[in-house]
Write an enzyme that holds these catalytic residues in place. Structure first.
Site, PDB file in Angstrom:
ATOM      1  N   HIS A 230       1.069  -1.415   0.006  1.00  0.00           N
ATOM      2  CA  HIS A 230      -0.309   0.367  -0.352  1.00  0.00           C
ATOM      3  C   HIS A 230       0.662   1.548  -0.174  1.00  0.00           C
ATOM      4  CE1 HIS A 230      -3.062   3.099   1.595  1.00  0.00           C
ATOM      5  NE2 HIS A 230      -3.806   2.240   0.683  1.00  0.00           N
TER       6      HIS A 230
ATOM      7  N   GLU B  86      -3.972   2.940  -6.905  1.00  0.00           N
ATOM      8  CA  GLU B  86      -4.480   4.619  -6.383  1.00  0.00           C
ATOM      9  C   GLU B  86      -3.182   5.623  -6.193  1.00  0.00           C
ATOM     10  OE1 GLU B  86      -6.420   2.491  -2.316  1.00  0.00           O
ATOM     11  OE2 GLU B  86      -4.307   2.996  -2.360  1.00  0.00           O
TER      12      GLU B  86
ATOM     13  N   ILE C  67      -5.210   9.730  -2.032  1.00  0.00           N
ATOM     14  CA  ILE C  67      -6.221   8.734  -1.466  1.00  0.00           C
ATOM     15  C   ILE C  67      -6.320  10.189  -0.156  1.00  0.00           C
ATOM     16  CG2 ILE C  67      -4.772   7.675   0.074  1.00  0.00           C
ATOM     17  CD1 ILE C  67      -3.002   6.583  -1.645  1.00  0.00           C
TER      18      ILE C  67
HETATM   19  O1  G3P Z   1      -6.568   1.200   0.495  1.00  0.00           O
HETATM   20  C1  G3P Z   1      -7.251   2.202   0.040  1.00  0.00           C
HETATM   21  C2  G3P Z   1      -6.914   4.170   0.004  1.00  0.00           C
HETATM   22  O2  G3P Z   1      -5.734   4.076  -0.105  1.00  0.00           O
HETATM   23  C3  G3P Z   1      -7.905   4.800  -0.243  1.00  0.00           C
HETATM   24  O3  G3P Z   1      -8.156   5.461   0.523  1.00  0.00           O
HETATM   25  O4  G3P Z   1      -9.557   7.337   1.778  1.00  0.00           O
HETATM   26  O5  G3P Z   1      -9.074   7.907  -0.645  1.00  0.00           O
HETATM   27  O6  G3P Z   1     -10.304   6.208  -0.016  1.00  0.00           O
HETATM   28  P1  G3P Z   1      -9.521   6.486   0.601  1.00  0.00           P
END
Ligand code: G3P
Length: 222
Positions: A93, A141, A146
């Site tokens: 991650h 991602e 994020i």
């Molecule tokens: O692993 C999921 C992540 O990194 C995305 O985070 O809070 O943008 O949904 P978020």
């Protein structure tokens, strides 16, 4: 083993830690049962055991270290995580990156343990590189999105589309997820329309006033 199309990463939010994590897991179970959509969860390692005791949905670890049993104080041993009853693990991650060599070791270890591997990547190039490890899932991602609430499926649709294309040039069997900023039914539908087979998400659900309703809204357009 149902193929999940939604994976909720609990990260280390207060709302998804300890007793809150167990409660949230029950909401995810209910939302999955009520909608018929596959949902998996990735709680912190310390919360895995009580959660696995209380729900039937797939539970994944957030991270595994590329280590073998022995002298590695403070590390996350794959075999120990396996014994809690997890069905898979996130790997690499953006908030817990590994070296390329360690990714190789950990993906191989999940295969040996018959666990689902969800290898996280940050852009099209690393996604293509990671496809050669043949994980079950690659979750793209873009780190800059994020936790922002700005959905990758709308802010960077080309990243999702190009990732799916590049990965499938190498291995058509890898399922592609996308994540970052996803929180609504529109975001989820846009992700699927771009060729992703599901989403990996966190804050949009975890920080919602009503977590179960937010999950049901997430899958309302698919
Ligand atoms: O692993 C999921 C992540 O990194 C995305 O985070 O809070 O943008 O949904 P978020």
């Amino acid at each position: 083993n149902k193929t999940p199309i939604i994976i909720l990463n609990y990260k280390t939010y207060t709302e998804s830690t300890g007793k809150n994590a167990v409660k949230l897991s029950q909401y995810v179970q209910e939302a999955s049962d009520e909608t018929g959509i596959n949902m998996a969860i990735a709680p912190q390692a310390v919360d895995l055991y009580p959660i696995i005791e209380s729900v039937d949905i797939p539970v994944y670890a957030q991270h595994m270290d590329a280590i073998t049993p022995g002298g590695h104080t403070g590390s996350a041993l794959p075999e120990a995580l396996y014994e809690t009853g997890i069905e898979g693990s996130l790997i690499n991650h953006s908030e817990k990156r590994l070296t390329l060599a360690d990714i190789d070791v950990v993906v191989e270890k999940t295969r040996q343990l018959d666990l689902t591997s969800v290898l996280c990547t940050n852009n099209v190039k690393t996604s293509a590189a990671c496809a050669s490890f043949n994980p079950d899932f690659i979750a793209i991602e873009p780190p800059e999105l994020i936790g922002t609430g700005i959905p990758v499926s709308q802010a960077s649709p080309e990243v999702v589309e190009n990732t799916v294309e590049e990965i499938h040039k190498i291995n058509k069997n890898i399922s592609v997820l996308c994540g970052a900023g996803i929180s609504t039914g529109e975001d989820m539908k846009a992700a699927l329309d771009l060729g992703a087979q599901g989403v990996l998400l966190a804050s949009g659900i975890i920080k919602a006033e009503n977590q179960k309703e937010a999950l049901i809204d997430l899958v309302s357009l698919i």
